[in-house]
Design a protein around this motif. Structure first.
Motif, short mmCIF file in Angstrom:
data_model
loop_
_atom_site.label_atom_id
_atom_site.label_comp_id
_atom_site.label_asym_id
_atom_site.label_seq_id
_atom_site.Cartn_x
_atom_site.Cartn_y
_atom_site.Cartn_z
N TYR A 177 4.89 2.37 4.94
CA TYR A 177 3.98 3.43 4.53
C TYR A 177 2.73 3.53 5.40
O TYR A 177 1.90 4.42 5.20
CB TYR A 177 3.57 3.26 3.06
CG TYR A 177 4.69 3.55 2.10
CD1 TYR A 177 5.18 4.85 1.94
CD2 TYR A 177 5.28 2.54 1.35
CE1 TYR A 177 6.22 5.13 1.07
CE2 TYR A 177 6.31 2.81 0.47
CZ TYR A 177 6.79 4.10 0.34
OH TYR A 177 7.81 4.37 -0.53
N GLY A 178 2.57 2.61 6.34
CA GLY A 178 1.45 2.67 7.27
C GLY A 178 0.11 2.27 6.68
O GLY A 178 -0.93 2.74 7.13
N VAL A 179 0.12 1.38 5.69
CA VAL A 179 -1.12 0.98 5.04
C VAL A 179 -1.40 -0.51 5.14
O VAL A 179 -2.25 -1.04 4.42
CB VAL A 179 -1.16 1.43 3.55
CG1 VAL A 179 -1.14 2.95 3.44
CG2 VAL A 179 -0.02 0.82 2.76
N THR A 180 -0.70 -1.19 6.03
CA THR A 180 -0.84 -2.63 6.16
C THR A 180 -2.28 -3.05 6.39
O THR A 180 -2.77 -4.03 5.80
CB THR A 180 0.05 -3.17 7.30
OG1 THR A 180 1.37 -2.71 7.08
CG2 THR A 180 0.03 -4.67 7.37
N GLU A 181 -3.00 -2.31 7.23
CA GLU A 181 -4.38 -2.68 7.54
C GLU A 181 -5.30 -2.62 6.32
O GLU A 181 -6.35 -3.27 6.32
CB GLU A 181 -4.93 -1.80 8.68
CG GLU A 181 -5.14 -0.36 8.31
CD GLU A 181 -3.87 0.51 8.35
OE1 GLU A 181 -3.98 1.67 7.91
OE2 GLU A 181 -2.82 0.06 8.77
N LEU A 182 -4.93 -1.89 5.32
CA LEU A 182 -5.75 -1.81 4.11
C LEU A 182 -5.62 -3.06 3.24
O LEU A 182 -6.44 -3.27 2.35
CB LEU A 182 -5.36 -0.58 3.29
CG LEU A 182 -5.54 0.77 3.96
CD1 LEU A 182 -5.05 1.89 3.05
CD2 LEU A 182 -6.98 1.01 4.38
N LEU A 183 -4.63 -3.87 3.52
CA LEU A 183 -4.38 -5.06 2.71
C LEU A 183 -4.97 -6.32 3.31
O LEU A 183 -4.85 -7.39 2.72
CB LEU A 183 -2.87 -5.23 2.50
CG LEU A 183 -2.17 -4.04 1.85
CD1 LEU A 183 -0.68 -4.30 1.76
CD2 LEU A 183 -2.76 -3.73 0.49
N HIS A 184 -5.61 -6.20 4.46
CA HIS A 184 -6.18 -7.38 5.12
C HIS A 184 -7.68 -7.26 5.23
O HIS A 184 -8.27 -6.27 5.21
CB HIS A 184 -5.60 -7.56 6.51
CG HIS A 184 -4.13 -7.80 6.49
ND1 HIS A 184 -3.57 -8.97 6.04
CD2 HIS A 184 -3.09 -7.01 6.83
CE1 HIS A 184 -2.25 -8.89 6.14
NE2 HIS A 184 -1.94 -7.71 6.60
#
Length: 94
Positions: free
Chosen positions: A87-94
């Motif tokens: 979904y392209g939201v990995t950076e929001l989880l770090h």
């Protein structure tokens, strides 16, 4: 004085039919936290989930950031991280 950062825990199961209730409960509690603090979401218990679990995590993040806090998530299952990447939201989880 030393204060512990509040930690909230995801349940073992978050499927589409439970997601809204889980999100509402967690975001309500997180919104009560003092502005500017660190809030931790522990996802290590999460075992059975679909993509709606990702929406719950992102709703929690949004609730904390709107209050001026810092958000951290621990113990995300690899499969949920893979969904975040899709979904392209990995950076929001770090």
């Amino acid at each position: 004085m030393f204060t512990m950062a509040p930690t909230f825990t995801l349940p073992a199961t978050i499927m589409q039919d439970q997601a809204q209730g889980v999100a509402d409960s967690l975001t309500d509690a997180m919104s009560q936290m003092a502005a500017g603090g660190v809030v931790t979401l522990n996802a290590s218990a999460l075992q059975h989930f679909d993509s709606s679990a990702l929406a719950v995590v992102l709703a929690c993040r949004r609730a904390v950031l709107e209050r001026g806090g810092e958000f951290e998530v621990l113990g995300l299952p690899e499969r949920l991280l893979a969904l975040a990447q899709v979904y392209g939201v990995t950076e929001l989880l770090h």
